[in-house]
Structure formats: C-alpha cells, structure tokens
Design a protein around this motif. Structure first.
Motif, short mmCIF file in Angstrom:
data_model
loop_
_atom_site.label_atom_id
_atom_site.label_comp_id
_atom_site.label_asym_id
_atom_site.label_seq_id
_atom_site.Cartn_x
_atom_site.Cartn_y
_atom_site.Cartn_z
N GLY A 140 0.80 -1.22 0.00
CA GLY A 140 0.00 0.00 0.00
C GLY A 140 0.83 1.26 0.00
N SER A 173 2.77 5.63 -4.77
CA SER A 173 2.57 5.23 -6.16
C SER A 173 1.12 4.82 -6.40
N ASN A 174 0.84 4.36 -7.60
CA ASN A 174 -0.52 4.00 -8.01
C ASN A 174 -0.86 2.58 -7.51
N ASN A 175 -0.73 2.39 -6.21
CA ASN A 175 -0.88 1.07 -5.62
C ASN A 175 -2.35 0.67 -5.49
N THR A 176 -2.66 -0.54 -5.87
CA THR A 176 -4.02 -1.05 -5.72
C THR A 176 -4.48 -0.95 -4.27
N ARG A 177 -3.57 -1.13 -3.31
CA ARG A 177 -3.93 -1.17 -1.89
C ARG A 177 -3.55 0.11 -1.14
N SER A 178 -3.42 1.23 -1.82
CA SER A 178 -3.01 2.47 -1.16
C SER A 178 -3.96 2.83 -0.01
N ASP A 215 -5.66 8.97 0.55
CA ASP A 215 -6.49 9.56 -0.50
C ASP A 215 -5.93 10.93 -0.88
N ASN A 227 2.94 0.38 -9.57
CA ASN A 227 2.00 -0.29 -8.68
C ASN A 227 2.72 -1.43 -7.96
N GLU A 287 1.54 -3.83 -6.53
CA GLU A 287 0.84 -5.11 -6.66
C GLU A 287 1.63 -6.09 -7.52
N ASP A 288 2.51 -5.57 -8.37
CA ASP A 288 3.34 -6.44 -9.20
C ASP A 288 4.24 -7.35 -8.36
N ALA A 318 3.20 -8.51 -5.25
CA ALA A 318 2.35 -9.06 -4.18
C ALA A 318 2.64 -10.53 -3.91
#
Length: 279
Positions: free
Chosen positions: A176, A206-211, A214, A228, A230-231, A233
C-alpha cells in the motif's frame, strides 16, 4: 526557472532528484552536510552546509525561485539529535526563503506526521496530525510552519507526505505504501511546475491497488503515479507468512515507526519487517 536549491542532495532521494531538477532551471544549487558527489551537472554547483546553521544555509537561497528541502535525519532518534537538523533546519529554510523572496518550498514531509492513524481509516490530506515518533513530530512542526509562512508571509509550500520510497517494495506493508523513484520524481516535478499551490499537502505514494491514503483533494497538482506495488504481491506474501491482525506495524499508517519506543530507530524495525521478523 532561474534557480532551484536542493537540500539533502547526497541522500538517496536527493541523488535521484539532481538530474531532473537540473533540467528545470538555469542554476541548480545542491547542498548537503556531506561532501559533494564526484560529478556535477553542467548548471549545478554544490555547497557543504549545515541546515541547522542559519548563516550557512541562508545565503544559498538568495535569488532562488524555489527550494526543494529534503535535508534531514531520516529516522527516529532521541529528540535532542533531531532538534537541529529536523526542527531548527526547517525553520531556517522557511525563514531564509521569506527573507530572500523565494516563491515556494517543496518539502519532504512524511507519513509519520500521521503515523498513528489507522491504516483502514481512509486518511485524506486534511486528516489531523497524529505523529508516531519524534521524527513524525518534526514533520508536523514543518508542515505547520509552512502553513503559517503561507498565511502570514505569502511563501507557498507543498508538503510531500512520503510513505515508503525504495527501488522496489520491501514488505507486505509496502503493497500500500510504496513510492517508486520514478513516481517520486514526478511528484516533485508537479510540486514545482504547478502554477499556484498556496499551502498544499499531498501523499507521496505510487498507483498502488492497496493504497491506504487519499490524494483527491490535491488532484489539482496533476500528480498521476504510474507504478503499482501489486506487481510484487505474490513474492511478498510468500515471504511474510500470515499477518497478525493486531500488529500495529500493519494497522497504523506509520508501520514499524508506530511500535518502536520513542527515540529508537524505526528504520531498523522496517528492516526486521522486510526480513520477516517482528519489528
């Protein structure tokens, strides 16, 4: 732009910024308490200076359009060790900026200014200060200083609450919180080239899926991260094992900084987390 001053130029993030900043101005003045690098850019000069000493740092800001202030101790330490570089140093930068008519300060703040906030709270850029350490307290002080200098003296500020800036995400928390160096450079660039900012806070993530944070209220800066975490994970979960849902190192925005005793290294605790140990 005529002149940009970069403090903390020998640090990991400062080193990544020197090249991009040199392309944005006629003159880049880089400074650090450490000796300069072997090679400088064509329009770059380097000065050894202690930001805790006004008479050393203030003259470097003369004629500058902007200051990118990344100079500080970047870990939790006893208050007395942080007082000069992190507290007094911040005052010296904003006061020198005011005296020399500098338009804007771009400041490397930190998630640790709100580090005891719950990870799942959806924190935006207006959440109240909630520092996790003396280090985080210094970031709160500097952010408030920047707000005051904007409201009382017209010096603009962009405070970048950086989460975890490393070449690659190091642990499951970083899924995140990760900020890639490429996105960090974009973040600083947008903080510089945005026409008007007043006083602005934005999270460095960064543009993280789990950031967990806000940035919607700072969208006008035009920061659009591309990387991201997530790459990574699959490999990070395999290394971490089953997380403890009561672990404050995972349930607070400050991560391991939220659990270390005041004055003791948070960086060392992050290293333990990255190695699969309890902070």
């Amino acid at each position: 732009m005529r002149k940009i001053v970069l403090t903390g130029a020998r640090g990991a993030l400062g080193t990544s910024l020197r090249g991009p900043l040199s392309k944005m101005c006629d003159q880049l003045v880089s400074t650090d308490i450490q000796p300069g690098p072997e090679g400088l850019y064509d329009n770059e000069t380097f000065h050894i200076a202690d930001i805790a000493k006004f008479d050393e740092i203030a003259p470097l800001l003369e004629g500058a359009d902007m200051v990118v202030h990344f100079g500080a101790i970047v870990d939790e330490k006893p208050f007395e060790e942080l007082l000069g570089p992190n507290f007094v140093g911040a005052y010296n930068i904003w006061e020198a900026a005011h005296r020399h008519g500098v338009r804007r300060v771009v400041y490397a703040s930190s998630i640790h200014a709100v580090g005891l906030e719950h990870t799942n709270s959806g924190a935006d850029t207006t959440v109240a200060h909630n520092p996790d350490t003396f280090y985080g307290l210094a970031k709160c002080f500097a952010e408030d200083l920047g707000r005051m200098y904007w409201q009382k003296r017209g010096v603009e500020s962009v405070c970048l609450r950086i989460l975890s800036c490393t070449p690659e995400p190091q642990n499951i928390r970083a899924l995140g919180t990760w900020l890639s160096h490429r996105d960090m450079v974009q973040l600083v660039t947008r903080a510089i080239d945005s026409p008007v900012v007043g006083f602005t806070v934005i999270y460095g993530v960064s543009n993280n899926t789990r950031s967990p944070v806000d940035n919607a209220k700072a969208a006008f800066l035009g920061y659009r991260p591309v990387d991201n975490a997530e790459d990574w994970a699959h490999s990070l979960f395999a290394k971490a094992g089953i997380p403890d849902p009561q672990d404050k190192a995972l349930t607070r925005l400050g991560g391991p900084f939220a659990v270390v005793p005041l004055g003791e290294s948070g960086v060392a605790a992050i290293q333990k987390m990255s190695e699969g140990q309890k902070p």
